[in-house]
Scaffold this active site. Structure first.
Site, short mmCIF file in Angstrom:
data_model
loop_
_atom_site.label_atom_id
_atom_site.label_comp_id
_atom_site.label_asym_id
_atom_site.label_seq_id
_atom_site.Cartn_x
_atom_site.Cartn_y
_atom_site.Cartn_z
CE LYS A 188 -4.46 1.25 1.87
NZ LYS A 188 -5.10 1.09 0.60
N GLY A 238 6.48 0.86 5.64
CA GLY A 238 7.38 -0.08 4.96
C GLY A 238 7.48 0.18 3.47
CB CYS A 239 4.90 0.77 0.90
SG CYS A 239 4.06 -0.81 1.15
CB THR A 240 7.11 5.34 2.75
OG1 THR A 240 5.71 5.54 2.54
CG2 THR A 240 7.83 6.67 2.58
CB ALA A 272 8.88 3.53 -2.74
#
Length: 151
Positions: free
Chosen positions: A40, A45-47, A50
């Site tokens: 998401k 974690g995704c931030t 990325a």
């Protein structure tokens, strides 16, 4: 989770990016491509993942890699995510999960004792001929570029 392994042909795909442009695997023919799937946009974690890839973008380019992020978020959410952090690569808004399912990264997950279906954080490194060079299922979100570039 994924049924794909090193040496397999990467699944052909087409999906819209955060700006509504159609992006296909064939657009990357003759180039190396990192496709990272994340649960998401704008979550911690995704931030971290990325941003780590973006911080090392020049290293990827120097070694001939393009990068593509994929989640089931809407184009608007992907666009906000990309603009907020200045990502230099496209983010696919795979709302119908066609790309996610083609790569086999959708399935049951557990979080804080609850079970639900979602995206398993997985990265695929595809060579110039569309063959999987690496499949990373244990992603280190803060050191992901290192995982890819040293494997």
């Amino acid at each position: 989770m994924t049924h794909l392994k090193v040496g397999d042909k990467a699944p052909d795909f087409s999906a819209k990016d955060e700006q509504g442009n159609t992006i296909s695997l064939s657009d990357y023919k003759g180039k190396k491509l990192v496709v990272f799937f994340y649960p998401k946009a704008s979550t911690p974690g995704c931030t971290a993942e990325a941003c780590n890839l973006n911080d090392n973008y020049d290293k990827f380019k120097t070694q001939g890699y393009e990068i593509l992020g994929v989640s089931a978020d809407s184009a608007k959410r992907q666009s906000n995510f990309k603009n907020k952090y200045g990502f230099q690569y496209p983010l696919l808004a795979d709302e119908d999960k066609a790309v996610i399912e083609a790569f086999g990264v959708w399935g049951p997950k557990k979080f804080m004792g609850k079970e639900y279906d979602g995206i398993h954080r997985t990265t695929f490194v595809i060579d110039e001929d569309g063959i999987l060079e690496d499949v990373i299922t244990k992603v280190k979100t803060k050191a992901h570029a290192e995982q890819i570039l040293t494997d």
